[in-house]
Structures are given as C-alpha cells and as structure tokens.
Design a protein around this motif. Sequence first.
Motif, short mmCIF file in Angstrom:
data_model
loop_
_atom_site.label_atom_id
_atom_site.label_comp_id
_atom_site.label_asym_id
_atom_site.label_seq_id
_atom_site.Cartn_x
_atom_site.Cartn_y
_atom_site.Cartn_z
N THR A 59 15.19 35.24 36.31
CA THR A 59 15.44 36.16 37.53
C THR A 59 14.84 35.24 38.71
OG1 THR A 59 13.09 36.90 36.97
CG2 THR A 59 14.92 38.11 36.06
N PRO A 60 15.26 35.98 39.85
CA PRO A 60 14.67 35.12 41.18
C PRO A 60 13.37 35.28 41.47
CG PRO A 60 16.47 36.74 41.59
CD PRO A 60 16.13 36.87 40.22
N LEU A 61 12.83 34.52 42.36
CA LEU A 61 11.36 34.76 43.01
C LEU A 61 11.65 35.03 44.45
CD1 LEU A 61 8.30 34.65 42.52
CD2 LEU A 61 7.98 32.48 43.38
N SER A 62 11.27 36.20 44.76
CA SER A 62 11.69 36.56 46.21
C SER A 62 10.27 36.54 47.20
CB SER A 62 12.17 37.80 46.52
OG SER A 62 13.37 38.13 45.61
N PHE A 63 10.54 35.83 48.24
CA PHE A 63 9.67 35.73 49.31
C PHE A 63 9.43 36.84 50.04
CE2 PHE A 63 8.15 34.64 53.65
CZ PHE A 63 6.68 34.70 53.45
N ALA A 64 8.41 38.03 50.09
CA ALA A 64 8.64 39.27 50.75
C ALA A 64 8.03 38.92 52.17
CB ALA A 64 7.84 40.05 49.98
N PHE A 77 4.92 36.80 47.15
CA PHE A 77 6.02 36.42 46.30
C PHE A 77 6.43 37.63 45.41
CE2 PHE A 77 5.11 32.36 48.28
CZ PHE A 77 6.08 32.00 48.62
N LEU A 78 7.39 37.77 44.92
CA LEU A 78 8.11 38.87 44.23
C LEU A 78 8.61 38.19 42.87
CD1 LEU A 78 9.15 41.64 46.64
CD2 LEU A 78 6.64 41.43 45.54
N LYS A 79 8.37 38.21 41.61
CA LYS A 79 8.94 38.02 40.47
C LYS A 79 10.01 38.86 40.20
CE LYS A 79 10.41 35.30 37.14
NZ LYS A 79 11.72 34.76 37.30
N ARG A 80 11.30 39.04 40.01
CA ARG A 80 12.13 39.92 40.13
C ARG A 80 12.56 40.48 38.99
NH1 ARG A 80 14.79 40.92 45.12
NH2 ARG A 80 15.33 42.80 44.14
N GLU A 81 11.74 41.01 38.01
CA GLU A 81 12.10 41.55 36.70
C GLU A 81 13.06 42.66 36.91
OE1 GLU A 81 11.37 39.85 33.60
OE2 GLU A 81 11.40 38.44 35.37
N ASP A 82 13.06 43.30 38.03
CA ASP A 82 13.84 44.50 38.32
C ASP A 82 15.32 44.11 38.25
OD1 ASP A 82 13.09 43.03 40.79
OD2 ASP A 82 14.24 44.74 42.04
N LEU A 83 15.48 42.70 38.59
CA LEU A 83 16.91 42.42 38.37
C LEU A 83 17.53 42.06 36.89
CD1 LEU A 83 16.94 40.42 41.55
CD2 LEU A 83 17.84 42.63 41.18
N CYS A 84 16.52 42.22 35.88
CA CYS A 84 16.98 41.95 34.70
C CYS A 84 17.91 43.12 34.21
CB CYS A 84 15.71 42.21 33.63
SG CYS A 84 14.64 40.76 33.55
N HIS A 85 18.81 42.65 33.46
CA HIS A 85 19.92 43.82 32.59
C HIS A 85 18.89 44.96 32.29
CE1 HIS A 85 23.19 46.20 30.95
NE2 HIS A 85 22.73 45.57 29.80
N THR A 86 19.44 46.18 32.90
CA THR A 86 18.72 47.47 32.43
C THR A 86 17.37 47.78 33.29
OG1 THR A 86 17.24 47.00 30.70
CG2 THR A 86 19.37 47.50 30.05
N GLY A 87 17.13 46.86 34.07
CA GLY A 87 16.23 47.23 35.27
C GLY A 87 14.86 46.94 35.11
N ALA A 88 14.46 46.27 33.76
CA ALA A 88 12.84 46.00 33.77
C ALA A 88 12.91 44.76 32.99
CB ALA A 88 12.06 47.01 33.38
#
Length: 397
Positions: A59-64, A77-88
């Motif tokens: 999953t990406p790391l996004s700079f907020a 920085f946000l570790k984007r587990e929301d972008l995993c399949h099924t949303g978490a």
Amino acid sequence: MKPLPDDRGYFGPYGGRFVPETLMAPLEELERAWQSARRDRTFRRELDTLLATYCGRPTPLSFAARLSDNLGGARVFLKREDLCHTGAHKINNAVGQCLLARRMGKVRVIAETGAGQHGVATATAAALFGLRCRVYMGTEDERRQALNVYRMKLLGAEVVGVDAGTKTLKDAINEALRDWVTNVATTHYVLGSVLGPHPYPAMVRDFQSVIGAEALLQVRRQHGSLPRLVVACVGGGSNAAGIFGAFVPYKQVELVGVEAGGRGTGLGDHAARFSGGAPGVLHGTRTYVLQDQNGQVAGTHSVSAGLDYPAVGPEHALWHDNRRVGYVRVSDDEALDAFHLLAELEGIVPALETAHALAFVTHVARRYAKGDGILVNLSGRGDKDVNEVARLEGVRL
Ligand SMILES: *Cc1c(COP(=O)(O)O)cnc(C)c1O
C-alpha cells in the motif's frame, strides 16, 4: 533477547492460554501448523503473491501536504491501509489465516466481527479459497454496519446475529469460540485481532507486520529519515501492532496507540482500557480489561464499532507497562472532527476507528519541529461509516 511471546504464549505477565480443556488441543494444533507454515518458503511465497496480486500490497505511503500545513508543524505521512482490498488492514490477516486453514485441511472458517470489516475480509478470503464461512456479529453492530452485513452475504457467508450481552464484538467472540469447540475437526476460527489465546496474538501480529515493514522502507525513502512519532488506533490492537513492530527497536521513535474515549470517563462510556481498566482475563488471554469492582466485564461505548471492545491485545499490555508505547484516548466528538478534517483537506474519508488516530495527531502536531515526520496508520476507509455519521449529525439521506 528472545522474541516474544515465550513458548507458553506470554508477553511478560500478559497473554497465555486461559481456555477450557476442549480448546487446548485445537490451539496446539494451530500453533504447530503456524510454526511450520511460517518457516515454509512455499507458504510464504504464496502469501506474498496473494498480498501483492489480490490484496493490493504494497500500500502507498501518502504525504498529507494540506493536513501538515493546516496543523502547522510536522510532516504527516499516511500509511494507506484503506487502499487494501476490502478497505482495511483486516484482509492481511484474513488471507493469511485462510491460507493456513486450507493447509490444515479445514473446509470451514468462522469469524467474529465488530465494525464488519473483519467479517467482510474473512468472507472475502473464504470465497477466494472456496471455504464455507460463518460470521458472528452483535446485533447492535449489525444495525450500525448494515451495509457490511449485506456485503458478507454477497460474498457467500452466513451472518449470525448475537443478541447476548451488549450485542457487540465481545459477545460475537463468545459465540465464535462456542462454535469452534463444537466443530473443530472441520473448522478454523479466523480471529480478527491480536487477541485471544496463544498463538492468536503472535500469529495475527505476524500477518500484520507487513504494514510496518513496508512503512519503514517507505518513510525512509520519502521523508529521508525515521519519523519522530508513529500513531495508530487500538481496538484489539492489530493495525497498531502491525505498524509498531518495525519501529519498536528504534528507541528514538515515539509510538502512540489511541483508544476510544467515547462520550466520557465513566465505566461503560468508553473503551479506554489503559486509563480505565486493570489486568484480568478475557477471551483466553491475560491483559488489561475494563471491569467493575467485582471483576465483571464492563460495557463499552465508542462511535466506532471496531474500537468498542473491553480488552486489548496482551503485547500492548506489556508495551504499556514497560512504556515502549504511550496510550491515549480520543473522544467520539474529536474523532468525528478528524473524520471531516481528513476528508476536506486530503480527499480521504477515513474509518471512524482511524479518525481517532488522526485526532490525536491534530492535537500534538504543533509540538514537533517543521521537518519532523509523523507516521499515521490509516487503518481503513470510511465508506462503511458514512451512513452512521450522517445519522449522528442529523443529515437525512
Ligand atoms: C477493525 C478495525 C480497527 C481496530 O482493530 P485493530 O485490531 O485494533 O486494528 C481499526 N481500524 C479499522 C479500519 C478497522 O476495521
């Protein structure tokens, strides 16, 4: 130092295996299977392939950028587990355990669920592997998370409502354990967090450790150094354990877990185990538990179903006592403010669970220097919560 837990499943004085006789054999069978699988290169390769080609990892790391500007201090920085399949992040563990269940020759899986995310993740992985699936869910959570109930059914799972106790996660776990005792020959219990009897806390942590392993490399690459602070919300504690694990050895990195402060400090009004609880045993493990003077498990409240649980993973209990991780509480209202803030500033609607971690960051970001990095585990997306937030705010949909 030997890695924890010890051979008996203890993290210092916490953890262990406090279960009826009938569950000892299945837990030992599970531990043997897990120990053998994690050393097996074929198993690991198959899991890594599924994480990459099915779950969407890394999953990406996004700079907020706008959030960081708004908070006037550190770089968030946000570790984007929301972008995993099924949303978490839940899918990391569900796919791992279902792969293990198939290896063990099980044809059926069961799971408990609070927010519905773990139920959806397990139903998803069960469909992927062709396993029969039943999910236990408190009826109060079914009401709050109606969309996820239907999602599980779409995925071919059977959802069983649990009307006992507070009708939430703790009651669903009781029912799942009961089912497991009866059907252990055919069935694997996919526990959704770093909870329960040994080996679950260690096994679930290991399946979630991919979050921290990725984030450590990403933050070094994108920020140029280690973050000063890593923050995650703590329900059972699996997304937090998953990201903290990689940073625990770096003493200069501050780690903070955020619990649900609910609507007040009275027993029953929150799920802040470390400020309101005491050591006890729940669901087979010794850890901090919210309880009354007689040791009866207390009711809990949180706006987020995924944090609404009276105990916490035993490794967190040890981290709390030895002060490697700080634990704080964030109220329902503060979480709702952070929910809106991230949506408006970053175009990301976070899960209400995750919003607790973000709320803490909004409180402390100013204390850090401009160049300091703060890493937040964005454990899940908030689509599942949109209806409930609208209801709470009096918006008719
Ligand atoms: C389930 C859930 C949590 C809480 O569970 P942990 O085991 O503490 O991670 C947090 N965030 C989201 C999005 C969840 O679905």
